[in-house]
Design an enzyme around this catalytic site. Sequence first.
Site, mmCIF file in Angstrom:
data_model
loop_
_atom_site.group_PDB
_atom_site.id
_atom_site.type_symbol
_atom_site.label_atom_id
_atom_site.label_comp_id
_atom_site.label_asym_id
_atom_site.label_seq_id
_atom_site.Cartn_x
_atom_site.Cartn_y
_atom_site.Cartn_z
ATOM 1 N N GLY A 132 0.769 -1.537 0.038
ATOM 2 C CA GLY A 132 0.487 0.324 -0.171
ATOM 3 C C GLY A 132 0.591 1.509 0.191
ATOM 4 N N ILE A 134 3.312 2.038 1.782
ATOM 5 C CA ILE A 134 4.761 1.801 1.764
ATOM 6 C C ILE A 134 5.706 1.525 1.004
ATOM 7 C CG2 ILE A 134 6.968 0.719 3.376
ATOM 8 C CD1 ILE A 134 3.707 -1.229 4.427
ATOM 9 N N ASP A 199 -3.224 -13.616 -1.886
ATOM 10 C CA ASP A 199 -2.496 -11.721 -1.904
ATOM 11 C C ASP A 199 -0.579 -11.770 -1.261
ATOM 12 O OD1 ASP A 199 -3.842 -8.476 -1.500
ATOM 13 O OD2 ASP A 199 -2.479 -8.797 0.190
ATOM 14 N N LYS A 203 2.290 -10.694 -3.640
ATOM 15 C CA LYS A 203 2.732 -9.548 -3.214
ATOM 16 C C LYS A 203 4.595 -9.924 -3.268
ATOM 17 C CE LYS A 203 -0.306 -6.942 -1.060
ATOM 18 N NZ LYS A 203 -1.417 -6.624 0.483
HETATM 19 P P1 NAP Z 1 -12.219 -1.628 -5.996
HETATM 20 O O1 NAP Z 1 -12.398 -0.282 -4.605
HETATM 21 O O2 NAP Z 1 -13.216 -3.073 -5.969
HETATM 22 O O3 NAP Z 1 -13.232 -0.919 -7.285
HETATM 23 C C1 NAP Z 1 -12.778 -1.097 -8.752
HETATM 24 C C2 NAP Z 1 -12.694 0.235 -9.139
HETATM 25 O O4 NAP Z 1 -12.001 -1.259 -10.830
HETATM 26 C C3 NAP Z 1 -14.470 -0.097 -9.116
HETATM 27 O O5 NAP Z 1 -14.910 0.565 -9.045
HETATM 28 C C4 NAP Z 1 -15.042 -1.185 -10.787
HETATM 29 O O6 NAP Z 1 -15.686 -1.097 -11.104
HETATM 30 C C5 NAP Z 1 -14.305 -1.381 -11.366
HETATM 31 N N1 NAP Z 1 -13.990 -2.127 -12.208
HETATM 32 C C6 NAP Z 1 -13.552 -3.665 -11.556
HETATM 33 N N2 NAP Z 1 -13.767 -4.460 -12.639
HETATM 34 C C7 NAP Z 1 -13.846 -3.707 -13.980
HETATM 35 C C8 NAP Z 1 -13.721 -3.846 -14.583
HETATM 36 N N3 NAP Z 1 -14.177 -5.794 -15.480
HETATM 37 N N4 NAP Z 1 -14.566 -3.620 -15.989
HETATM 38 C C9 NAP Z 1 -14.494 -1.599 -15.746
HETATM 39 N N5 NAP Z 1 -14.424 -1.833 -14.509
HETATM 40 C C10 NAP Z 1 -14.112 -1.783 -13.712
HETATM 41 O O7 NAP Z 1 -10.859 -1.994 -5.273
HETATM 42 P P2 NAP Z 1 -10.042 -1.360 -5.189
HETATM 43 O O8 NAP Z 1 -10.075 -1.417 -3.688
HETATM 44 O O9 NAP Z 1 -10.109 0.004 -5.359
HETATM 45 O O10 NAP Z 1 -8.879 -1.916 -5.473
HETATM 46 C C11 NAP Z 1 -8.103 -1.295 -6.517
HETATM 47 C C12 NAP Z 1 -6.987 -2.370 -7.392
HETATM 48 O O11 NAP Z 1 -5.487 -1.320 -6.253
HETATM 49 C C13 NAP Z 1 -6.562 -3.655 -6.548
HETATM 50 O O12 NAP Z 1 -5.547 -4.203 -7.919
HETATM 51 C C14 NAP Z 1 -6.475 -3.642 -5.484
HETATM 52 O O13 NAP Z 1 -5.674 -4.881 -5.096
HETATM 53 C C15 NAP Z 1 -4.911 -2.956 -4.923
HETATM 54 N N6 NAP Z 1 -5.388 -2.195 -3.974
HETATM 55 C C16 NAP Z 1 -6.174 -1.455 -3.212
HETATM 56 C C17 NAP Z 1 -5.965 -1.884 -2.363
HETATM 57 C C18 NAP Z 1 -7.079 -0.989 -0.944
HETATM 58 O O14 NAP Z 1 -6.695 -0.752 0.015
HETATM 59 N N7 NAP Z 1 -8.139 -1.306 -1.513
HETATM 60 C C19 NAP Z 1 -4.455 -1.659 -1.680
HETATM 61 C C20 NAP Z 1 -3.301 -1.751 -2.762
HETATM 62 C C21 NAP Z 1 -3.611 -1.826 -3.461
HETATM 63 P P3 NAP Z 1 -17.457 -0.608 -10.172
HETATM 64 O O15 NAP Z 1 -17.238 1.238 -9.404
HETATM 65 O O16 NAP Z 1 -18.710 0.115 -11.777
HETATM 66 O O17 NAP Z 1 -18.340 -1.561 -10.222
HETATM 67 N N1 HSE Z 2 -6.792 -6.889 1.152
HETATM 68 C C1 HSE Z 2 -5.269 -6.296 1.107
HETATM 69 C C2 HSE Z 2 -5.061 -6.766 2.523
HETATM 70 C C3 HSE Z 2 -5.243 -5.064 0.728
HETATM 71 O O1 HSE Z 2 -5.657 -6.350 3.930
HETATM 72 O O2 HSE Z 2 -3.416 -6.052 2.930
HETATM 73 C C4 HSE Z 2 -4.238 -5.063 0.166
HETATM 74 O O3 HSE Z 2 -3.603 -5.184 -1.432
#
Ligand code: NAP
Ligand code: HSE
Length: 425
Positions: A132, A134, A199, A203
């Site tokens: 994230g 870091i 996950d 990583k």
């Molecule tokens: P999320 O809240 O589920 O949001 C995903 C977004 O992508 C939504 O806006 C969704 O659209 C869109 N989406 C998903 N599939 C799609 C498709 N097939 N076509 C078009 N749009 C699509 O996910 P997130 O937590 O933000 O995570 C996003 C990325 O960041 C992931 O790779 C995750 O591993 C990474 N990440 C997340 C975090 C975290 O804390 N959440 C931390 C580090 C990395 P809708 O809004 O219409 O559903």
């Molecule tokens: N599901 C992940 C976690 C989000 O719990 O650390 C960040 O990749």
Amino acid sequence: MRVIRIGILGFGTVGEGTYRMLVDNADEVFAKTAARFEVKRVGVRDLTKPRSISQDLITDDLKSIVTDPEIDVVLELMGGEEPANKMVQLALENGKHVVTANKELIAKHGSRLINFAKDSGLDLHFEAAVGGGIPVVQPLKHQLAGNDVIKIMGILNGTTNYILTQMEEQGADFADALAEAQVKGYAEADPTADVDGFDTMYKISILAAISFGKQIPLEKVHREGIRSVSAADMHYAKHFGYKIKLLGICEETGEGEVLVRVHPTLVPLEHQIARVSGVYNALWLHGDFVGDLMFSGRGAGADPTASAVVGDLIDVARNVVAGGNGSAIPYGEGMQVAKMGDLETRYYVRFEVADRPGTLGEIATAFSRRQVGLAQMEMITKTGGLGEIAFMTHVCRESDFGTAIQEVARLGSVSKLEGWFRVEE
Ligand code: NAP
Ligand code: HSE
């Protein structure tokens, strides 16, 4: 003044957080890049969801974003393997720099995509994919790149670290701690990716690829989640001077060979990593010149993750403003991965036994037949003539330990192998 036009794929937790940071900190970003960012299009799946930005920016036609000639940089913040893989490839083919937070994409397709970006003179950055907020990816690619990295160990998943911390501090069992993590919004309704170690596997594989120069075939990564950890194991671990953490570990085991593994691990209470609690992440590494290093902070959430995405975007902007050629740092394919059976470490193991004279002697003899020495022991009496006995072994080979515990489990004085975990000193 250079205006850099951005297309964002995904407007969930990370996409929205990144947009907010670009708006709120536009002056900081300008001061550091001499560029202004303009979000031109935002791609989502569901057009009917209410959004915090103008509906005019939103589309579900992702292809129109990655092929738009006015867009300079694509932020892939959707997650998952497809359509992210196709869209990132298409964005690069259309001359766009890419920043992604997608660990699955980079762990599976990183080598191909980064090489393509490099050959095209484009950037492809993915700091947010690991840890994230870091900074770990960029330091490994740049400041630490001159080191022979001997070993990396990380708490790389906040959800499982939260669950294990609850089990340790509240004596909660796994199911209750998971349910609480879901209520608090840390764990997904389907917690598989976190609690079964996928996950963390993505990583640690990314960090291993950067550090050791080749993509790690994911099918060769040893992966275990935390479902097998019990409150009783937490109790015995503490008694022996350890905490149980889900670690991603990679280390050199020979010339051109590494071992990459994800499993619950006993870590000494005095190790810095044992003190990382709750949803926090940490990465510890040892390099031949730099020595021991540790990074820690918030590994998930909108704001910390946006911080990493915007940091990568600033890197891209500096190249764009300077007319540079991109700074994607490629790695190859086909890393040789060592076998778990050859691992040498200490182990923790717990059995349910018959609480009678001779039990301990039979178990110790069975272990010694396989060259497994016992270092510490704790035994309690249960009801019905049963007892519970937990051991810490000396360092031994995993294949010997595995054979020994199966043989011990078959002894007449042993009714059940309750569980076992590896130890990191
Ligand atoms: P999320 O809240 O589920 O949001 C995903 C977004 O992508 C939504 O806006 C969704 O659209 C869109 N989406 C998903 N599939 C799609 C498709 N097939 N076509 C078009 N749009 C699509 O996910 P997130 O937590 O933000 O995570 C996003 C990325 O960041 C992931 O790779 C995750 O591993 C990474 N990440 C997340 C975090 C975290 O804390 N959440 C931390 C580090 C990395 P809708 O809004 O219409 O559903
Ligand atoms: N599901 C992940 C976690 C989000 O719990 O650390 C960040 O990749």
